[in-house]
Design a protein around this motif. Structure first.
Motif, mmCIF file in Angstrom:
data_model
loop_
_atom_site.group_PDB
_atom_site.id
_atom_site.type_symbol
_atom_site.label_atom_id
_atom_site.label_comp_id
_atom_site.label_asym_id
_atom_site.label_seq_id
_atom_site.Cartn_x
_atom_site.Cartn_y
_atom_site.Cartn_z
ATOM 1 N N ALA A 272 41.482 35.972 40.011
ATOM 2 C CA ALA A 272 41.992 35.836 38.481
ATOM 3 C C ALA A 272 43.535 35.734 37.819
ATOM 4 N N ASP B 231 44.752 34.809 29.244
ATOM 5 C CA ASP B 231 43.191 35.347 29.228
ATOM 6 C C ASP B 231 41.724 34.866 28.574
ATOM 7 N N ASN B 232 42.001 33.459 28.571
ATOM 8 C CA ASN B 232 41.154 32.483 28.219
ATOM 9 C C ASN B 232 40.192 31.802 29.930
ATOM 10 N N ASN C 253 40.713 34.042 32.026
ATOM 11 C CA ASN C 253 39.883 34.901 32.964
ATOM 12 C C ASN C 253 38.054 34.157 32.466
ATOM 13 N N LYS C 254 38.669 34.972 31.086
ATOM 14 C CA LYS C 254 37.201 34.634 30.067
ATOM 15 C C LYS C 254 36.112 33.425 31.063
ATOM 16 N N LEU C 255 36.826 31.611 31.652
ATOM 17 C CA LEU C 255 36.218 31.034 32.239
ATOM 18 C C LEU C 255 35.402 31.336 33.203
ATOM 19 N N SER D 244 35.290 33.796 35.245
ATOM 20 C CA SER D 244 34.405 35.291 35.080
ATOM 21 C C SER D 244 33.274 34.867 36.299
ATOM 22 N N ALA E 239 35.765 31.162 40.377
ATOM 23 C CA ALA E 239 35.900 32.791 40.110
ATOM 24 C C ALA E 239 37.078 33.035 41.545
ATOM 25 N N ASN F 33 42.899 25.586 30.221
ATOM 26 C CA ASN F 33 43.363 26.560 30.590
ATOM 27 C C ASN F 33 44.182 27.322 32.367
#
Length: 202
Positions: free
Chosen positions: A2, A38-39, A41-43, A45, A50, A75
């Motif tokens: 992360a 933040d973006n 980590n979303k992408l 995940s 990961a 990102n």
């Protein structure tokens, strides 16, 4: 792995005397950099990246050849770029160590010659991007510029110094005067001791 937003290595107002205001750092670090984290980590995940290191994500997604369409690359790369950027500046370390100065003079003819070339790269970067002082694999020094979030990792280079020329980096303090921002960056914000450490470690 992360992404995590690192704390600034100095207080938000520590660079104000050098021309980068608390407001700029609050917007740039606390909002813009945080958005990349933040973006990103979303992408990543649950996906193929990961558990990868940040550097592996950058080089792996860049090598795929789909950079413009890759939110993961954009990102991750901007996250890495900003980590370096905060460390490359500081309220101390504004005197250039002798070994670094000698290497720069050897490569560019003079410190002023380097600064002129670095500023020209930043001013000449159309739209958003970065300008860099890098060490090539053979140890030679070079000034480069990259678009958007692309960085020296993509080309097997060591980033010694980088300056963010996205508008959010300078518009609060310098409005549209990118040349003045770049000159001030070199004269008043760079932590040259950090640059010298990167050169010796590279």
């Amino acid at each position: 792995m992360a992404f995590e937003l690192p704390d600034l290595p100095y207080a938000h107002d520590a660079l104000a005397g050098g021309g980068m205001s608390r407001e700029t750092l609050e917007f740039h670090h606390d909002l813009h950099h945080k958005a990349y984290v933040d973006n990103g980590n979303k992408l990543i995940s649950g996906g193929e990246w990961a558990d990868a290191s940040l550097e592996d994500i950058i080089t792996g997604t860049y090598a795929s050849g789909a950079v413009a369409q890759s939110g993961v690359f954009n990102n991750a790369s901007q996250h890495w770029n900003h980590i370096q950027f905060w460390e490359m500046m500081g309220p101390a370390g504004r005197n250039m160590p002798g070994d670094l100065e000698r290497r720069i003079v050897d490569a560019f003819g003079s410190v002023d010659g380097f600064k002129s070339e670095f500023c020209a790269a930043g001013v000449g970067q159309f739209g958003s991007g970065w300008c860099w002082l890098v060490a090539e694999s053979d140890g030679s020094l070079k000034v480069t510029k990259t678009e958007n979030g692309v960085n020296p990792l993509c080309f097997g280079q060591t980033a010694l110094l980088g300056c963010d020329v996205w508008e959010h980096s300078y518009y609060i303090d310098f409005r549209n005067r990118r040349p003045a921002y770049l000159e001030n960056f070199l004269d008043n914000l760079v932590n040259w001791e950090n640059v010298a450490e990167r050169l010796s470690d590279g």
